[in-house]
Design a protein around this motif. Structure first.
Motif, PDB file in Angstrom:
ATOM      1  N   GLU A 236      -5.186  -1.478  13.755  1.00  0.00           N
ATOM      2  CA  GLU A 236      -5.613  -0.759  12.561  1.00  0.00           C
ATOM      3  C   GLU A 236      -4.501   0.208  12.182  1.00  0.00           C
ATOM      4  O   GLU A 236      -3.988   0.942  13.035  1.00  0.00           O
ATOM      5  CB  GLU A 236      -6.910   0.009  12.802  1.00  0.00           C
ATOM      6  N   VAL A 237      -4.132   0.208  10.895  1.00  0.00           N
ATOM      7  CA  VAL A 237      -2.956   0.947  10.447  1.00  0.00           C
ATOM      8  C   VAL A 237      -3.284   1.679   9.148  1.00  0.00           C
ATOM      9  O   VAL A 237      -3.913   1.104   8.250  1.00  0.00           O
ATOM     10  CB  VAL A 237      -1.768  -0.021  10.219  1.00  0.00           C
ATOM     11  N   SER A 238      -2.833   2.932   9.023  1.00  0.00           N
ATOM     12  CA  SER A 238      -3.001   3.642   7.754  1.00  0.00           C
ATOM     13  C   SER A 238      -1.899   4.679   7.587  1.00  0.00           C
ATOM     14  O   SER A 238      -1.258   5.097   8.558  1.00  0.00           O
ATOM     15  CB  SER A 238      -4.376   4.312   7.669  1.00  0.00           C
ATOM     16  N   ASN A 239      -1.694   5.086   6.331  1.00  0.00           N
ATOM     17  CA  ASN A 239      -0.690   6.105   6.004  1.00  0.00           C
ATOM     18  C   ASN A 239      -1.106   6.765   4.695  1.00  0.00           C
ATOM     19  O   ASN A 239      -0.601   6.441   3.624  1.00  0.00           O
ATOM     20  CB  ASN A 239       0.701   5.481   5.890  1.00  0.00           C
ATOM     21  N   TYR A 240      -2.027   7.701   4.790  1.00  0.00           N
ATOM     22  CA  TYR A 240      -2.663   8.279   3.610  1.00  0.00           C
ATOM     23  C   TYR A 240      -2.021   9.600   3.208  1.00  0.00           C
ATOM     24  O   TYR A 240      -1.684  10.436   4.051  1.00  0.00           O
ATOM     25  CB  TYR A 240      -4.152   8.508   3.869  1.00  0.00           C
ATOM     26  N   SER A 241      -1.877   9.763   1.891  1.00  0.00           N
ATOM     27  CA  SER A 241      -1.449  11.035   1.325  1.00  0.00           C
ATOM     28  C   SER A 241      -2.318  11.341   0.113  1.00  0.00           C
ATOM     29  O   SER A 241      -2.709  10.429  -0.624  1.00  0.00           O
ATOM     30  CB  SER A 241       0.019  10.973   0.904  1.00  0.00           C
ATOM     31  N   VAL A 242      -2.589  12.608  -0.099  1.00  0.00           N
ATOM     32  CA  VAL A 242      -3.386  13.000  -1.263  1.00  0.00           C
ATOM     33  C   VAL A 242      -2.650  12.660  -2.550  1.00  0.00           C
ATOM     34  O   VAL A 242      -3.251  12.261  -3.548  1.00  0.00           O
ATOM     35  CB  VAL A 242      -3.716  14.504  -1.201  1.00  0.00           C
ATOM     36  N   THR A 243      -1.320  12.803  -2.548  1.00  0.00           N
ATOM     37  CA  THR A 243      -0.511  12.478  -3.722  1.00  0.00           C
ATOM     38  C   THR A 243       0.458  11.351  -3.388  1.00  0.00           C
ATOM     39  O   THR A 243       0.995  11.279  -2.280  1.00  0.00           O
ATOM     40  CB  THR A 243       0.288  13.702  -4.193  1.00  0.00           C
ATOM     41  N   ARG A 244       0.710  10.478  -4.359  1.00  0.00           N
ATOM     42  CA  ARG A 244       1.639   9.372  -4.143  1.00  0.00           C
ATOM     43  C   ARG A 244       3.084   9.817  -4.355  1.00  0.00           C
ATOM     44  O   ARG A 244       3.960   9.501  -3.577  1.00  0.00           O
ATOM     45  CB  ARG A 244       1.282   8.209  -5.072  1.00  0.00           C
ATOM     46  N   GLY A 245       3.340  10.530  -5.461  1.00  0.00           N
ATOM     47  CA  GLY A 245       4.667  11.071  -5.729  1.00  0.00           C
ATOM     48  C   GLY A 245       5.739  10.002  -5.756  1.00  0.00           C
ATOM     49  O   GLY A 245       5.552   8.906  -6.278  1.00  0.00           O
ATOM     50  N   THR A 246       6.894  10.319  -5.165  1.00  0.00           N
ATOM     51  CA  THR A 246       8.027   9.388  -5.125  1.00  0.00           C
ATOM     52  C   THR A 246       8.277   8.870  -3.716  1.00  0.00           C
ATOM     53  O   THR A 246       9.352   8.343  -3.425  1.00  0.00           O
ATOM     54  CB  THR A 246       9.302  10.080  -5.636  1.00  0.00           C
ATOM     55  N   VAL A 247       7.306   8.996  -2.838  1.00  0.00           N
ATOM     56  CA  VAL A 247       7.478   8.599  -1.441  1.00  0.00           C
ATOM     57  C   VAL A 247       7.033   7.153  -1.256  1.00  0.00           C
ATOM     58  O   VAL A 247       5.893   6.797  -1.557  1.00  0.00           O
ATOM     59  CB  VAL A 247       6.671   9.525  -0.505  1.00  0.00           C
ATOM     60  N   PHE A 248       7.948   6.313  -0.745  1.00  0.00           N
ATOM     61  CA  PHE A 248       7.597   4.931  -0.423  1.00  0.00           C
ATOM     62  C   PHE A 248       6.925   4.901   0.949  1.00  0.00           C
ATOM     63  O   PHE A 248       7.556   5.153   1.972  1.00  0.00           O
ATOM     64  CB  PHE A 248       8.843   4.044  -0.411  1.00  0.00           C
ATOM     65  N   ARG A 249       5.657   4.603   0.944  1.00  0.00           N
ATOM     66  CA  ARG A 249       4.909   4.484   2.195  1.00  0.00           C
ATOM     67  C   ARG A 249       4.482   3.037   2.376  1.00  0.00           C
ATOM     68  O   ARG A 249       4.246   2.321   1.415  1.00  0.00           O
ATOM     69  CB  ARG A 249       3.682   5.396   2.176  1.00  0.00           C
ATOM     70  N   GLN A 250       4.368   2.640   3.620  1.00  0.00           N
ATOM     71  CA  GLN A 250       3.891   1.309   3.936  1.00  0.00           C
ATOM     72  C   GLN A 250       2.882   1.406   5.079  1.00  0.00           C
ATOM     73  O   GLN A 250       2.731   2.454   5.698  1.00  0.00           O
ATOM     74  CB  GLN A 250       5.050   0.386   4.359  1.00  0.00           C
ATOM     75  N   GLY A 251       2.221   0.289   5.347  1.00  0.00           N
ATOM     76  CA  GLY A 251       1.381   0.190   6.533  1.00  0.00           C
ATOM     77  C   GLY A 251       2.151  -0.491   7.649  1.00  0.00           C
ATOM     78  O   GLY A 251       2.503   0.112   8.658  1.00  0.00           O
ATOM     79  N   ILE A 252       2.449  -1.773   7.454  1.00  0.00           N
ATOM     80  CA  ILE A 252       3.325  -2.539   8.345  1.00  0.00           C
ATOM     81  C   ILE A 252       4.549  -2.921   7.529  1.00  0.00           C
ATOM     82  O   ILE A 252       4.424  -3.529   6.463  1.00  0.00           O
ATOM     83  CB  ILE A 252       2.618  -3.790   8.888  1.00  0.00           C
ATOM     84  N   PHE A 253       5.732  -2.571   8.016  1.00  0.00           N
ATOM     85  CA  PHE A 253       6.959  -2.748   7.244  1.00  0.00           C
ATOM     86  C   PHE A 253       7.998  -3.469   8.093  1.00  0.00           C
ATOM     87  O   PHE A 253       8.404  -2.982   9.150  1.00  0.00           O
ATOM     88  CB  PHE A 253       7.487  -1.383   6.805  1.00  0.00           C
ATOM     89  N   ILE A 254       8.432  -4.636   7.614  1.00  0.00           N
ATOM     90  CA  ILE A 254       9.502  -5.409   8.240  1.00  0.00           C
ATOM     91  C   ILE A 254      10.692  -5.354   7.295  1.00  0.00           C
ATOM     92  O   ILE A 254      10.629  -5.880   6.182  1.00  0.00           O
ATOM     93  CB  ILE A 254       9.085  -6.874   8.486  1.00  0.00           C
ATOM     94  N   GLN A 255      11.789  -4.741   7.725  1.00  0.00           N
ATOM     95  CA  GLN A 255      12.949  -4.544   6.857  1.00  0.00           C
ATOM     96  C   GLN A 255      14.147  -5.324   7.381  1.00  0.00           C
ATOM     97  O   GLN A 255      14.441  -5.317   8.581  1.00  0.00           O
ATOM     98  CB  GLN A 255      13.312  -3.061   6.759  1.00  0.00           C
ATOM     99  N   ASN A 256      14.838  -5.971   6.449  1.00  0.00           N
ATOM    100  CA  ASN A 256      16.095  -6.659   6.758  1.00  0.00           C
ATOM    101  C   ASN A 256      17.162  -6.111   5.825  1.00  0.00           C
ATOM    102  O   ASN A 256      17.118  -6.342   4.620  1.00  0.00           O
ATOM    103  CB  ASN A 256      15.931  -8.170   6.574  1.00  0.00           C
ATOM    104  N   THR A 257      18.101  -5.386   6.383  1.00  0.00           N
ATOM    105  CA  THR A 257      19.256  -4.902   5.630  1.00  0.00           C
ATOM    106  C   THR A 257      20.493  -5.102   6.496  1.00  0.00           C
ATOM    107  O   THR A 257      20.661  -4.424   7.511  1.00  0.00           O
ATOM    108  CB  THR A 257      19.107  -3.415   5.262  1.00  0.00           C
ATOM    109  N   GLY A 258      21.309  -6.083   6.138  1.00  0.00           N
ATOM    110  CA  GLY A 258      22.482  -6.388   6.937  1.00  0.00           C
ATOM    111  C   GLY A 258      22.176  -7.166   8.191  1.00  0.00           C
ATOM    112  O   GLY A 258      23.026  -7.286   9.076  1.00  0.00           O
ATOM    113  N   GLY A 259      20.975  -7.735   8.269  1.00  0.00           N
ATOM    114  CA  GLY A 259      20.557  -8.430   9.485  1.00  0.00           C
ATOM    115  C   GLY A 259      20.714  -9.933   9.439  1.00  0.00           C
ATOM    116  O   GLY A 259      20.284 -10.619  10.371  1.00  0.00           O
ATOM    117  N   GLY A 260      21.305 -10.485   8.353  1.00  0.00           N
ATOM    118  CA  GLY A 260      21.414 -11.934   8.254  1.00  0.00           C
ATOM    119  C   GLY A 260      20.040 -12.556   8.087  1.00  0.00           C
ATOM    120  O   GLY A 260      19.234 -12.102   7.281  1.00  0.00           O
ATOM    121  N   VAL A 261      19.762 -13.591   8.870  1.00  0.00           N
ATOM    122  CA  VAL A 261      18.461 -14.259   8.796  1.00  0.00           C
ATOM    123  C   VAL A 261      17.520 -13.624   9.815  1.00  0.00           C
ATOM    124  O   VAL A 261      17.722 -13.750  11.025  1.00  0.00           O
ATOM    125  CB  VAL A 261      18.588 -15.769   9.056  1.00  0.00           C
ATOM    126  N   THR A 262      16.515 -12.932   9.332  1.00  0.00           N
ATOM    127  CA  THR A 262      15.444 -12.415  10.186  1.00  0.00           C
ATOM    128  C   THR A 262      14.331 -13.446  10.192  1.00  0.00           C
ATOM    129  O   THR A 262      13.843 -13.842   9.131  1.00  0.00           O
ATOM    130  CB  THR A 262      14.931 -11.066   9.658  1.00  0.00           C
TER     131      THR A 262
END
Length: 525
Positions: free
Chosen positions: A138-164
């Motif tokens: 179970e995953v959550s990331n709650y804020s009262v305001t959204r604003g300019t903040v990028f929030r995720q629950g489950i985040f898989i990031q590939n930057t410079g990693g070739g083939v993930t």
């Protein structure tokens, strides 16, 4: 419509070309290595980080201990059910194709919960890592305001990693994720409840074998579930073997399920309810429930989308969308109902080609059933769909908008509309785009507005549906759209080559004998 996305992507690629999106923990330090193939247990209530961690009775206590370890192929990280951690889980290492690393739970009771309190980033995070399974959390990331903040629950990031590759995310409950709606350095569509994203400018960064299955995502944004590959157009650059299966997304700020930059992605047996529930003044508020875009040979099938909203500034609000740069996409066997913007958006304004929309059922969708936007996608073929519009609705069956497509729209393209059943008790019209539409072998029953298209083989008699308007929630509740004995739709349609071979209900559709009209190709009942 999604006409702003392409521009923003070009602007922001440079910003994140060389680094991770900001998360709680920096990288680069050497981590202790796990024992090969060992299973590690984590117990927030009774564990201790000085323990070995390799049994339930010698469990670790914190996710910080997990984050400080580099795991190996075959390892498992098991979090005790009923426990709660207010921290980011970011384990290190990669598995192998045959021995992935698994994050899961042990014990009985509620799923282990990992949450952040509106912090930037995600409670569960992997960066340039392959061969992982993430399940039963179970995953959550709650804020009262959204604003300019990028929030995720489950985040898989590939930057410079070739083939993930070889990432499976399954059977998780992701909720209360307050994502930004704003283009603050990156496109906010790429983030939300479950996000699998390449964020750089190198085409060799991509994903392969991504499976997102059986998750429940609720009260999340901007997007419910998204797979996003920034640089995809050149041969070999698009992400491959992406499957989004059997998920439920509900109460989503904007789009429910979005696939961007994939080759052959499959969106199958998902349910999207109440997407597009949020808007902001001065922001891009377009939203649709389920849509693939920027890719080739993607299939969207056996999904249900309903109650999609069309708030102020959202010119979309459809259940489904084939969006910009859709090459040979197929939309089939889906059930769309009660969506404020209608059933289907077909958006060109690009190099889209050969969009196929077949064997779908639309019940009581609003505004417009089929919306062409940004011109006409060459080779669009809409056939064997069944549409029901109840009395009191002012739903247009066909309409078009944003015809110039930002300079790329073209209404002078042929498209095909065949073998459909339109059961129209509403007061809407047909506003036909261009002059090259081919309408043939359709049934137009009920009200006949002035814009109803010419069709030399049309029928206007009652198609004798078993029980029109009786569909409920669930793709298996639409047996009322089968045909009764004596229906004029039986065996009276046009033969269509390469027709997919089956109807909505699994009946065979021959390529050599006359099919039924509508989404049902069985015998009369």
């Amino acid at each position: 419509m999604k006409k702003n996305i392409k521009f923003y992507c070009l602007v922001v690629f440079v910003f994140f070309s060389c680094s991770k999106l900001e998360q709680l923990e920096g990288g680069g330090t050497t981590k202790p290595a796990a024992e090969s193939t060992a299973t590690y247990y984590v117990d927030a209530d009774n564990g201790n980080d000085t323990n070995a961690g390799t049994s339930a009775t010698s469990a670790w206590k914190t996710v910080a201990k997990v984050n400080a370890t580099t795991f190996k192929p075959g390892n498992s990280i098991l979090l005790k059910t009923g426990c709660i951690w207010n921290d980011q889980l970011y384990p290190k290492g990669s598995g192998s194709a045959t021995s992935p690393i698994r994050i899961s739970s042990y014990g009985t009771g509620a799923k282990p919960m990992i949450f952040l309190s509106g912090t930037i980033g995600a409670p569960v995070y992997l960066f340039n890592q392959s061969n992982w399974i993430i399940e039963n959390l179970e995953v959550s990331n709650y804020s009262v305001t959204r604003g300019t903040v990028f929030r995720q629950g489950i985040f898989i990031q590939n930057t410079g990693g070739g083939v993930t590759s070889n990432i499976t995310i399954r059977n998780n409950y992701v909720h209360a994720v307050s994502g930004s709606f704003r283009y603050a350095g990156f496109d906010p569509h790429a983030f939300g409840g479950i996000a699998v994203v390449t964020t750089g400018t190198v085409g060799t960064d991509r994903f392969d074998k991504i499976t997102i299955e059986g998750n429940i995502v609720e009260d999340a944004g901007r997007t419910g579930i998204v797979v996003w590959d920034n640089v995809w157009e050149a041969s070999g650059n698009a992400s491959t073997n992406v499957q989004i299966l059997n998920n439920s997304v509900k109460d989503i700020d904007s789009d429910g399920i979005l696939v961007f930059g994939c080759e052959g992605a499959l969106i199958d047996h998902n349910v999207a309810n109440n997407c597009g529930r949020y808007r902001e003044d001065g922001q891009f508020n377009g939203a649709a429930a389920i849509w693939p875009t920027r890719g080739r040979n993607c299939i969207t099938q056996f999904n249900e989308a309903f109650n999609t909203q069309a708030l102020d500034g959202n010119g979309d609000g459809q259940g489904f969308d084939l969006d910009i740069d859709s090459y040979n996409f197929v939309m089939q066997y889906n059930y769309s109902h009660d969506n404020a913007g209608g059933f289907m958006l077909i958006l060109d304004a690009s190099n889209s080609i050969n969009s196929i929309i077949r064997y779908n059922i639309s019940q009581n969708d609003h505004r417009t059933i089929f919306t062409f936007a940004g011109g006409i996608t060459p080779g669009t073929s809409i056939y064997n769909n069944t549409v029901y519009i109840k009395s009191g609705l002012n739903t247009n069956i066909i309409d078009h908008s944003w015809d110039d497509g930002g300079g790329k729209g073209d209404l002078n393209q042929a498209y095909y509309f065949k073998n459909n059943i339109i059961y129209n008790q509403g007061s809407g019209n047909y506003i036909i785009p261009g002059i090259f539409g081919v309408f043939d072998y359709n049934i137009f029953y009920g009200n006949h507005p002035s814009g109803e298209p010419a069709d030399s083989n049309k029928l206007t008699t009652d198609p004798l549906l078993v029980s029109q308007g009786s569909g409920l929630n669930g793709i298996n509740t639409v047996n009322g759209y089968r045909l009764s004995i004596g229906s004029p739709a039986l065996n009276s349609g046009a033969i269509i080559p390469d027709n997919g071979g089956k109807d909505y209900y699994g009946n065979q559709v021959s390529s050599t004998t006359f099919p039924n009209r509508g989404a049902y190709n069985g015998t009369g009942l």
